[in-house]
Write a protein that holds these residues in place. Structure first.
Motif, PDB file in Angstrom:
ATOM      1  N   GLU A   1       0.846  -1.205   0.000  1.00 51.24           N
ATOM      2  CA  GLU A   1       0.000   0.000   0.000  1.00 51.24           C
ATOM      3  C   GLU A   1       0.871   1.241   0.000  1.00 51.24           C
ATOM      4  O   GLU A   1       1.894   1.300   0.682  1.00 51.24           O
ATOM      5  N   ALA A   2       0.438   2.219  -0.781  1.00 56.38           N
ATOM      6  CA  ALA A   2       1.047   3.550  -0.763  1.00 56.38           C
ATOM      7  C   ALA A   2      -0.060   4.533  -1.066  1.00 56.38           C
ATOM      8  O   ALA A   2      -0.336   4.848  -2.221  1.00 56.38           O
ATOM      9  N   ARG A   3      -0.720   4.984  -0.026  1.00 51.97           N
ATOM     10  CA  ARG A   3      -1.896   5.847  -0.161  1.00 51.97           C
ATOM     11  C   ARG A   3      -1.584   7.222   0.442  1.00 51.97           C
ATOM     12  O   ARG A   3      -1.288   7.342   1.627  1.00 51.97           O
ATOM     13  N   ILE A   4      -1.676   8.247  -0.398  1.00 49.23           N
ATOM     14  CA  ILE A   4      -1.407   9.615   0.046  1.00 49.23           C
ATOM     15  C   ILE A   4      -2.719  10.395   0.127  1.00 49.23           C
ATOM     16  O   ILE A   4      -3.524  10.366  -0.804  1.00 49.23           O
ATOM     17  N   SER A   5      -2.912  11.057   1.253  1.00 51.22           N
ATOM     18  CA  SER A   5      -4.075  11.931   1.437  1.00 51.22           C
ATOM     19  C   SER A   5      -3.577  13.370   1.487  1.00 51.22           C
ATOM     20  O   SER A   5      -2.870  13.759   2.425  1.00 51.22           O
TER      21      SER A   5
ATOM     22  N   ALA B   1      -3.423   6.179 -15.701  1.00 52.04           N
ATOM     23  CA  ALA B   1      -3.807   5.161 -16.676  1.00 52.04           C
ATOM     24  C   ALA B   1      -2.914   5.191 -17.908  1.00 52.04           C
ATOM     25  O   ALA B   1      -3.164   4.492 -18.875  1.00 52.04           O
ATOM     26  N   GLY B   2      -1.893   6.033 -17.880  1.00 51.63           N
ATOM     27  CA  GLY B   2      -0.942   6.072 -18.976  1.00 51.63           C
ATOM     28  C   GLY B   2      -1.088   7.256 -19.904  1.00 51.63           C
ATOM     29  O   GLY B   2      -0.283   7.425 -20.819  1.00 51.63           O
TER      30      GLY B   2
ATOM     31  N   ASP C   1      -4.309   6.258  -4.244  1.00 46.68           N
ATOM     32  CA  ASP C   1      -3.641   4.993  -3.979  1.00 46.68           C
ATOM     33  C   ASP C   1      -2.775   4.691  -5.196  1.00 46.68           C
ATOM     34  O   ASP C   1      -3.284   4.369  -6.266  1.00 46.68           O
ATOM     35  N   TYR C   2      -1.472   4.797  -5.045  1.00 45.33           N
ATOM     36  CA  TYR C   2      -0.579   4.654  -6.184  1.00 45.33           C
ATOM     37  C   TYR C   2      -0.448   3.205  -6.660  1.00 45.33           C
ATOM     38  O   TYR C   2       0.075   2.961  -7.743  1.00 45.33           O
ATOM     39  N   LEU C   3      -0.925   2.253  -5.872  1.00 43.38           N
ATOM     40  CA  LEU C   3      -0.911   0.865  -6.315  1.00 43.38           C
ATOM     41  C   LEU C   3      -2.241   0.447  -6.923  1.00 43.38           C
ATOM     42  O   LEU C   3      -2.312  -0.524  -7.666  1.00 43.38           O
ATOM     43  N   ASN C   4      -3.309   1.166  -6.599  1.00 42.24           N
ATOM     44  CA  ASN C   4      -4.639   0.855  -7.135  1.00 42.24           C
ATOM     45  C   ASN C   4      -5.392   2.163  -7.380  1.00 42.24           C
ATOM     46  O   ASN C   4      -6.247   2.556  -6.594  1.00 42.24           O
ATOM     47  N   PRO C   5      -5.085   2.857  -8.453  1.00 41.67           N
ATOM     48  CA  PRO C   5      -5.636   4.198  -8.677  1.00 41.67           C
ATOM     49  C   PRO C   5      -7.137   4.241  -8.899  1.00 41.67           C
ATOM     50  O   PRO C   5      -7.726   5.318  -8.900  1.00 41.67           O
TER      51      PRO C   5
ATOM     52  N   ASN D   1      -9.808  -1.743 -13.066  1.00 43.25           N
ATOM     53  CA  ASN D   1     -10.127  -0.542 -13.833  1.00 43.25           C
ATOM     54  C   ASN D   1      -9.009  -0.158 -14.794  1.00 43.25           C
ATOM     55  O   ASN D   1      -9.241   0.520 -15.785  1.00 43.25           O
ATOM     56  N   ILE D   2      -7.801  -0.557 -14.451  1.00 41.60           N
ATOM     57  CA  ILE D   2      -6.643  -0.204 -15.276  1.00 41.60           C
ATOM     58  C   ILE D   2      -5.892  -1.478 -15.633  1.00 41.60           C
ATOM     59  O   ILE D   2      -5.465  -2.231 -14.752  1.00 41.60           O
ATOM     60  N   PHE D   3      -5.759  -1.735 -16.932  1.00 40.38           N
ATOM     61  CA  PHE D   3      -5.041  -2.914 -17.390  1.00 40.38           C
ATOM     62  C   PHE D   3      -3.541  -2.622 -17.396  1.00 40.38           C
ATOM     63  O   PHE D   3      -3.095  -1.659 -18.026  1.00 40.38           O
ATOM     64  N   ARG D   4      -2.785  -3.455 -16.702  1.00 42.82           N
ATOM     65  CA  ARG D   4      -1.332  -3.286 -16.669  1.00 42.82           C
ATOM     66  C   ARG D   4      -0.605  -4.376 -17.459  1.00 42.82           C
ATOM     67  O   ARG D   4       0.558  -4.197 -17.845  1.00 42.82           O
ATOM     68  N   ASP D   5      -1.295  -5.513 -17.689  1.00 45.83           N
ATOM     69  CA  ASP D   5      -0.656  -6.632 -18.372  1.00 45.83           C
ATOM     70  C   ASP D   5      -1.554  -7.123 -19.497  1.00 45.83           C
ATOM     71  O   ASP D   5      -2.782  -6.942 -19.470  1.00 45.83           O
ATOM     72  N   LYS D   6      -0.967  -7.747 -20.487  1.00 41.48           N
ATOM     73  CA  LYS D   6      -1.724  -8.319 -21.591  1.00 41.48           C
ATOM     74  C   LYS D   6      -2.582  -9.480 -21.090  1.00 41.48           C
ATOM     75  O   LYS D   6      -2.246 -10.167 -20.135  1.00 41.48           O
ATOM     76  N   GLY D   7      -3.708  -9.690 -21.777  1.00 40.81           N
ATOM     77  CA  GLY D   7      -4.570 -10.811 -21.435  1.00 40.81           C
ATOM     78  C   GLY D   7      -5.573 -10.531 -20.335  1.00 40.81           C
ATOM     79  O   GLY D   7      -6.366 -11.402 -19.979  1.00 40.81           O
TER      80      GLY D   7
END
Length: 478
Positions: free
Chosen positions: A25-29, A307-308, A341-345, A403-409
């Motif tokens: 987790e890396a969550r900044i408020s 999301a890139g 949340d930088y690991l799960n935006p 919500n955000i695809f990081r890998d193929k498939g």
């Protein structure tokens, strides 16, 4: 794709491409009106767990080359699985480490802030020092007079003698020469992104606090000083008021609020205001806020930069264009706080503050009519006609997957549910009412994609549908 990293005392603690340095987790408020916070968690097998020393280590988070957080850990805890979690506060909290001795100051606002910071810098190590940067908060006379006979925490002194009397915000900037502290009347940065329904807006929560409303305000200024028989100036127990510039009345009111909620009185003191005309101006501005009550919007968004997309992100202390006709929102608002949340935006939220919010008259009418709407739905064809005449619709899109695809498939299922206020009517609608849309920036390809996603209450989206960057939404015809 942006690169997020965490450093502890200058050494890399997390890098997305180094599996040994994984975190959970890396969550900044971020909070424009207070101290930013970071929640950082790492698994039991992280090699540098012991490198974080609470109240000692400097923890820095970077997005690409930009510092998005710098501060220190307050505690160190672990759970059943021995995952370690640290609650951290930003470097603005360093101003809580020093105290201001008794002082008597006369001069400009900037001069007082510089005095506070110089005392602070003289009592701490280099990593906790600040340089005063931009000061855009002004005083009508460009002259203030304050004193204190006790020892006051530096951050409290700044809030009490500057922010509470003159307004404004503190902002820390990270430069090659160290940390710079700005004192700003307002923020000038505008996000390049637009938060928009059907694009990157996932949820809306609008809060109105009517308990803070008032319809009449008695403003009071500084204590009045008089000269005694010996020529000595002394303060009285009387304060500056507005009767001399307000037709003999010591209050201001909002006629519309009086008609709506009756006479609700309050009083406020502006310690630094010595002229009745200035006091009247401040009171009228404050009355506008009190008449409306406290309103805030919490928006759950997908930050397109995470999301890139090659576009700046949305931060607290920025102005953001927000559009959702369904909720009566269309304007540019100050983002007072943001949770990212930088690991799960996908779960990122921003909160829009009270001072900038205006909702359309359609939204206001919805609030007034909600109690008159029917509670139950009967029939099929006839009930949809009744709903169309009496109720406002809303849709909710649910994502089964990521919500955000990081890998193929990868793939996710998107479902659209339709509500008439608190009643779901999705099953009452024919599938032909549902038309899905994709926005990828390629109009021709998007048109082909849209044509093949008609008449579906849910769809499956894969990495082939996204390619570089895309957003999806469903259009309902009733």
């Amino acid at each position: 794709m942006s690169l997020f990293r965490v450093f502890v005392d200058g050494a890399v603690f997390y890098h997305p491409n180094l599996s040994k340095l994984a975190i959970t987790e890396a969550r900044i408020s971020e909070d424009a009106e207070s101290i930013d916070n970071l929640t950082l968690s790492a698994p039991h097998n992280h090699p540098y767990l012991t490198s974080i020393k609470p109240m000692q280590s400097v923890i820095v988070c970077k997005k690409n080359d930009e510092t998005v957080f710098e501060g220190r850990a307050l505690d160190d805890g672990s759970d059943f699985y021995n995952t370690h979690t640290w609650t951290c506060e930003s470097c603005l909290a360093y101003l809580k480490d020093t105290v201001q001795p008794p002082y008597s100051y006369k001069g400009t606002l900037r001069g007082l802030l510089e005095y506070f910071i110089s005392v602070h810098n003289g009592a701490v190590e280099d990593k906790k020092k600040f340089t005063v940067g931009n000061v855009t908060v002004t005083d009508d006379n460009d002259y203030i007079s304050y004193s204190s006979s006790g020892f006051t925490v530096t951050l409290d002194a700044i809030r009490d003698k500057l922010i509470k009397t003159h307004g404004g915000y503190l902002r820390v900037r990270y430069t090659d020469n160290g940390k710079v502290l700005d004192y700003l009347a307002d923020f000038s940065t505008h996000s390049l992104q637009t938060v928009e329904f059907g694009k990157n807006l996932l949820d809306v929560k609008i809060s109105r606090d009517h308990t803070e409303r008032a319809s009449a305000l008695i403003p009071l200024g500084a204590l009045i000083k008089e000269t005694d028989a010996e020529g000595q100036e002394m303060e009285t127990n009387r304060r500056v008021d507005i009767t001399s510039v307000n037709d003999g009345k010591n209050y201001v009111c909002d006629e519309d609020a009086v008609s709506e909620i009756g006479w609700i009185w309050t009083s406020e003191i502006w310690e630094d205001v010595t002229l009745p005309g200035n006091l009247l101006r401040k009171a009228k501005a404050r009355m506008q806020e009190l008449a409306k009550g406290v309103t805030s919007m919490e928006l759950t968004i997908v930050d397109e930069s995470d999301a890139g997309a090659d576009i700046g992100d949305i931060r607290a202390r920025m102005y953001v264009r927000c559009i959702s006709k369904l909720h009566g929102i269309d304007g540019t608002y100050l983002c007072l706080s943001r949770t990212v949340d930088y690991l799960n935006p996908a779960g990122n939220t921003i909160t829009i503050g009270a001072s900038g919010i205006t909702l359309s008259s359609a939204s206001a009418r919805q609030d007034q009519n909600i109690s008159d709407l029917s509670d139950e739905l009967v029939g099929v064809t006839g009930e949809i006609k009744t709903i169309n005449e009496q109720k406002m619709y809303r849709t909710e899109t649910y994502v089964d997957g990521v919500n955000i695809f990081r890998d193929k498939g990868q793939h996710s299922i998107l479902r659209c549910r339709v509500f008439s206020w608190d009643k779901e009517i999705t099953e009452l609608l024919d599938a032909s009412s549902f038309v899905w849309h994709r926005n990828s920036g390629d109009e021709a390809a998007d048109a082909d994609w849209d044509a093949s996603h008609v008449g579906m209450k849910y769809i499956t989206v894969t990495t082939e549908d996204v390619q570089d960057n895309a957003s999806f939404y469903c259009e309902i015809t009733i």
